[in-house]
Design a protein around this motif. Structure first.
Motif, short mmCIF file in Angstrom:
data_model
loop_
_atom_site.label_atom_id
_atom_site.label_comp_id
_atom_site.label_asym_id
_atom_site.label_seq_id
_atom_site.Cartn_x
_atom_site.Cartn_y
_atom_site.Cartn_z
N MET A 1 0.85 -1.18 0.00
CA MET A 1 0.00 0.00 0.00
C MET A 1 0.90 1.24 0.00
O MET A 1 1.83 1.35 0.78
N ALA A 2 0.59 2.15 -0.90
CA ALA A 2 1.36 3.40 -0.99
C ALA A 2 1.10 4.26 0.24
O ALA A 2 0.03 4.19 0.86
N LEU A 3 2.07 5.08 0.57
CA LEU A 3 1.97 5.93 1.76
C LEU A 3 0.77 6.88 1.69
O LEU A 3 0.10 7.11 2.70
N ILE A 4 0.45 7.40 0.52
CA ILE A 4 -0.70 8.30 0.39
C ILE A 4 -1.99 7.53 0.71
O ILE A 4 -2.91 8.08 1.33
N ASP A 5 -2.06 6.26 0.33
CA ASP A 5 -3.23 5.44 0.65
C ASP A 5 -3.34 5.23 2.16
O ASP A 5 -4.43 5.29 2.72
N GLU A 6 -2.21 4.98 2.79
CA GLU A 6 -2.20 4.83 4.24
C GLU A 6 -2.63 6.12 4.92
O GLU A 6 -3.39 6.10 5.88
N ALA A 7 -2.14 7.25 4.40
CA ALA A 7 -2.49 8.54 4.99
C ALA A 7 -4.00 8.79 4.89
O ALA A 7 -4.61 9.30 5.83
N THR A 9 -6.23 6.55 4.96
CA THR A 9 -6.80 5.68 5.99
C THR A 9 -6.65 6.31 7.36
O THR A 9 -7.59 6.32 8.16
N TRP A 10 -5.49 6.86 7.67
CA TRP A 10 -5.27 7.53 8.96
C TRP A 10 -6.28 8.64 9.17
O TRP A 10 -6.77 8.86 10.27
N LEU A 11 -6.57 9.36 8.08
CA LEU A 11 -7.46 10.52 8.16
C LEU A 11 -8.93 10.15 7.97
O LEU A 11 -9.79 11.02 8.08
N ARG A 12 -9.18 8.88 7.66
CA ARG A 12 -10.54 8.41 7.39
C ARG A 12 -11.15 9.17 6.20
O ARG A 12 -12.30 9.60 6.24
N VAL A 13 -10.33 9.35 5.17
CA VAL A 13 -10.73 10.03 3.94
C VAL A 13 -10.89 8.96 2.86
O VAL A 13 -9.98 8.16 2.64
N SER A 14 -12.02 8.96 2.18
CA SER A 14 -12.27 7.93 1.17
C SER A 14 -12.18 8.46 -0.26
O SER A 14 -12.47 7.74 -1.20
N HIS A 15 -11.77 9.70 -0.43
CA HIS A 15 -11.67 10.30 -1.76
C HIS A 15 -10.23 10.74 -2.01
O HIS A 15 -9.40 10.73 -1.10
#
Length: 78
Positions: A1-7, A9-15
């Motif tokens: 998983m790319a770091l931006i994808d993880e970020a 997830t951390w932020l609970r952002v789906s877009h």
């Protein structure tokens, strides 16, 4: 998983609408840690160490959004 994808997830952002902003914050966190003397080997943007990733998570969670009641807590933890 790319770091931006993880970020996201951390932020609970789906877009992906704020990906540029999130990526900037990830880069800022890495640059700040380098400035403070964190070893270069731990700061690889492709695969940062577990401790660096945790710090990045706190930094991003502390910086993201305008209505963030927990921002101060996350930045102190960072």
């Amino acid at each position: 998983m790319a770091l931006i994808d993880e970020a996201r997830t951390w932020l609970r952002v789906s877009h992906e609408a704020t990906d540029a902003e999130i990526q900037d914050m990830l880069n800022e966190a890495l640059a700040d840690m380098a400035r403070c003397g964190v070893k270069e080997s731990m700061l690889s943007a492709a695969s940062p160490s577990t401790l660096v990733k945790g710090a990045m998570r706190n930094y991003v969670k502390g910086q993201y959004g305008y209505d963030n009641d927990e921002a101060r807590r996350f930045m102190e933890s960072y």
